[in-house]
Design a protein around this motif. Structure first.
Motif, PDB file in Angstrom:
ATOM      1  N   LEU A  87       0.823  -1.210   0.000  1.00  0.00           N
ATOM      2  CA  LEU A  87       0.000   0.000   0.000  1.00  0.00           C
ATOM      3  C   LEU A  87       0.859   1.262   0.000  1.00  0.00           C
ATOM      4  O   LEU A  87       0.559   2.243  -0.689  1.00  0.00           O
ATOM      5  N   PHE A  88       1.933   1.234   0.769  1.00  0.00           N
ATOM      6  CA  PHE A  88       2.775   2.425   0.838  1.00  0.00           C
ATOM      7  C   PHE A  88       3.519   2.642  -0.473  1.00  0.00           C
ATOM      8  O   PHE A  88       3.714   3.798  -0.910  1.00  0.00           O
ATOM      9  N   THR A  89       3.910   1.541  -1.113  1.00  0.00           N
ATOM     10  CA  THR A  89       4.560   1.675  -2.428  1.00  0.00           C
ATOM     11  C   THR A  89       3.604   2.291  -3.447  1.00  0.00           C
ATOM     12  O   THR A  89       3.974   3.183  -4.225  1.00  0.00           O
ATOM     13  N   ALA A  90       2.350   1.817  -3.412  1.00  0.00           N
ATOM     14  CA  ALA A  90       1.340   2.365  -4.322  1.00  0.00           C
ATOM     15  C   ALA A  90       1.090   3.837  -4.038  1.00  0.00           C
ATOM     16  O   ALA A  90       0.940   4.653  -4.956  1.00  0.00           O
ATOM     17  N   TYR A  91       1.043   4.176  -2.759  1.00  0.00           N
ATOM     18  CA  TYR A  91       0.819   5.588  -2.402  1.00  0.00           C
ATOM     19  C   TYR A  91       1.999   6.446  -2.842  1.00  0.00           C
ATOM     20  O   TYR A  91       1.815   7.574  -3.340  1.00  0.00           O
ATOM     21  N   SER A  92       3.209   5.927  -2.647  1.00  0.00           N
ATOM     22  CA  SER A  92       4.387   6.701  -3.055  1.00  0.00           C
ATOM     23  C   SER A  92       4.378   6.973  -4.551  1.00  0.00           C
ATOM     24  O   SER A  92       4.826   8.031  -5.004  1.00  0.00           O
ATOM     25  N   ASN A  93       3.837   6.044  -5.339  1.00  0.00           N
ATOM     26  CA  ASN A  93       3.817   6.213  -6.796  1.00  0.00           C
ATOM     27  C   ASN A  93       2.670   7.100  -7.269  1.00  0.00           C
ATOM     28  O   ASN A  93       2.849   7.897  -8.203  1.00  0.00           O
ATOM     29  N   SER A  94       1.493   6.957  -6.634  1.00  0.00           N
ATOM     30  CA  SER A  94       0.318   7.669  -7.149  1.00  0.00           C
ATOM     31  C   SER A  94      -0.191   8.785  -6.249  1.00  0.00           C
ATOM     32  O   SER A  94      -0.913   9.674  -6.706  1.00  0.00           O
TER      33      SER A  94
ATOM     34  N   GLU B 151      -4.945   6.586  -2.033  1.00  0.00           N
ATOM     35  CA  GLU B 151      -5.193   5.502  -1.081  1.00  0.00           C
ATOM     36  C   GLU B 151      -4.370   5.631   0.200  1.00  0.00           C
ATOM     37  O   GLU B 151      -4.024   4.635   0.833  1.00  0.00           O
ATOM     38  N   PHE B 152      -4.078   6.895   0.599  1.00  0.00           N
ATOM     39  CA  PHE B 152      -3.306   7.057   1.836  1.00  0.00           C
ATOM     40  C   PHE B 152      -4.117   6.625   3.058  1.00  0.00           C
ATOM     41  O   PHE B 152      -3.558   6.169   4.053  1.00  0.00           O
ATOM     42  N   GLU B 153      -5.411   6.771   2.970  1.00  0.00           N
ATOM     43  CA  GLU B 153      -6.276   6.349   4.084  1.00  0.00           C
ATOM     44  C   GLU B 153      -6.111   4.852   4.353  1.00  0.00           C
ATOM     45  O   GLU B 153      -6.126   4.404   5.496  1.00  0.00           O
ATOM     46  N   GLU B 154      -5.929   4.059   3.272  1.00  0.00           N
ATOM     47  CA  GLU B 154      -5.715   2.623   3.429  1.00  0.00           C
ATOM     48  C   GLU B 154      -4.368   2.335   4.094  1.00  0.00           C
ATOM     49  O   GLU B 154      -4.224   1.381   4.857  1.00  0.00           O
ATOM     50  N   VAL B 155      -3.384   3.183   3.783  1.00  0.00           N
ATOM     51  CA  VAL B 155      -2.081   3.029   4.420  1.00  0.00           C
ATOM     52  C   VAL B 155      -2.209   3.216   5.930  1.00  0.00           C
ATOM     53  O   VAL B 155      -1.692   2.416   6.730  1.00  0.00           O
ATOM     54  N   LEU B 156      -2.914   4.283   6.332  1.00  0.00           N
ATOM     55  CA  LEU B 156      -3.094   4.543   7.759  1.00  0.00           C
ATOM     56  C   LEU B 156      -3.910   3.434   8.427  1.00  0.00           C
ATOM     57  O   LEU B 156      -3.621   3.015   9.552  1.00  0.00           O
TER      58      LEU B 156
END
Length: 410
Positions: A360-367, A370-375
């Protein structure tokens, strides 16, 4: 004034375990210093003194009489009389009384052993929550560090136009929650330390060494169950009380039998001046024998019945305690198995949550989406780590209870 917290984490990095105090050391300190346990031992010592009290003859009876008006006898007037009498109970009464007192003293010692074992359990039940607290604090500190790094990342993404202010605010809210949680955990240390140290009869802020990891070992089925009903001090205590009541029944029966007394009477006799006699003025020495006649039988019958009823009472108590012991063992064993399964589950959940969080964090770093999913996943991971620490703590407490129930020796 705020209590200074002195919890030291035992780190196994080249240091010798023997140099640090472990739980067995605290058991020894508690056994030596706990006032409640010392009181139990004093009860045992006092019971021993009872044996000597009941195992000896009653005091002899001495009496003295002076004749204000001398009593004339053939050999002269009696002026004074001395009497010394010693009573003897029926044969075997003293032995039975001594046996009853000795058996009751042994029962007191078994009560002391149970109090010691229960103290060991209480020390363990107060020790392991300190481990849980330290684990929770460490997890919360790591969570704060991660959230602070997230806060920095979200702020930069917002400044670069690839993130939103909402993400920044979400992290800030969760960071404040984590900081408050850590503060509460720090405040919780003082009462936990006080509870533990007072069991050892030490100062509230005395140094406590807490292990940094706990191992939940797989135990065989019916672990220590064979000693459940054979070595328990409470069952031994009740057996001894039954035997003591049987001896008391014998005492009550023998006290209803005659008692014998032997003694001497010595009378001082004056001279008769008007006559000449061979024994004129000769003092009188008279051996005496006496027998008590226990004709009022109700009190002796009641004493025998009392001893018999106490035997029945102790037998019923033993049966009830054995039933309770068995049910408590099964509950403790279930708790051990449950916590062991939970620990295995949480290990798997933590591993998978870490994998999901990294994705999830990799996806957030790229796009930047979905930061809420990371948290959410970060908090889920935090929850599993805390639950694992709690399960490890409860496992050890349940094992300590099982050791108490089976009267483990340390």
């Amino acid at each position: 004034m705020k209590i200074i917290v002195n919890i030291v984490i035992l780190v196994f990095l080249g240091t010798s375990v023997s140099q640090a105090q472990v739980l067995d050391d605290y058991f020894k300190i508690a056994a030596e210093n706990n006032p409640g346990l010392q009181a139990k031992y004093r009860e045992f010592e006092a019971a021993i003194q009872k044996v000597e009290q009941v195992n000896t003859l009653p005091d002899p009876n001495f009496s003295f009489g002076y004749f204000i008006s001398p009593v004339e006898t053939r050999v002269g007037p009696q002026k004074a009389r001395f009497s010394l009498t010693q009573m003897f109970p029926w044969f075997g009464t003293l032995r039975a009384q001594g046996n009853a007192a000795a058996l009751m003293a042994e029962a007191k010692y078994q009560a002391f052993l149970d109090a010691r074992n229960r103290l060991y359990y209480q020390v363990a039940a107060a020790y392991y929550p300190l481990y849980e607290l330290n684990q929770w604090k460490e997890i919360e500190r790591e969570n704060i560090e991660i959230l602070e790094s997230y806060k920095t990342i979200t702020n930069k993404k917002f400044e670069n136009g690839v993130g939103t202010m909402v993400d920044f605010l979400r992290v800030d809210i969760m960071l404040k929650d984590a900081t408050t949680n850590l503060s509460i955990l720090n405040d919780k240390e003082a009462p936990l330390l006080t509870r533990f140290n007072k069991l050892l009869n030490r100062e509230e802020d005395a140094l406590v060494t807490v292990e940094d990891s706990l191992v939940a070992q797989a135990l065989p089925d019916n672990f220590r169950k064979d000693s459940l009903l054979t070595n328990n001090p409470v069952l031994e205590e009740l057996d001894l009380k039954i035997a003591s009541s049987e001896a008391s029944e014998e005492v009550a029966y023998k006290q209803g039998l005659p008692k014998f007394g032997v003694g001497l009477d010595y009378a001082i006799v004056g001279n008769r001046p008007e006559v000449e006699l061979p024994d004129n003025g000769q003092d009188i020495l008279m051996p005496m024998v006496s027998v008590s006649i226990p004709i009022f039988r109700s009190k002796y019958k009641a004493a025998v019945k009392e001893a018999q009823l106490m035997q029945e009472s102790y037998s019923l108590q033993k049966k009830d305690f054995a039933n309770t012991l068995t049910s408590n063992y099964e509950m403790a064993w279930f708790e051990i198995q449950q916590q062991q399964e939970l620990i295995e589950l949480y290990d798997q959940q933590i591993q998978e949550s870490n994998q999901a969080l990294n994705l999830l964090f990799t996806a957030y770093s790229n796009s930047g989406n979905e930061f809420e999913e990371v948290l959410r996943m970060q908090q889920q991971l935090l929850k599993y780590e805390k639950m694992k620490a709690t399960a490890a703590t409860q496992y050890q407490i349940a094992l300590a209870k099982l050791n108490y129930l089976t009267a483990k020796t340390y």
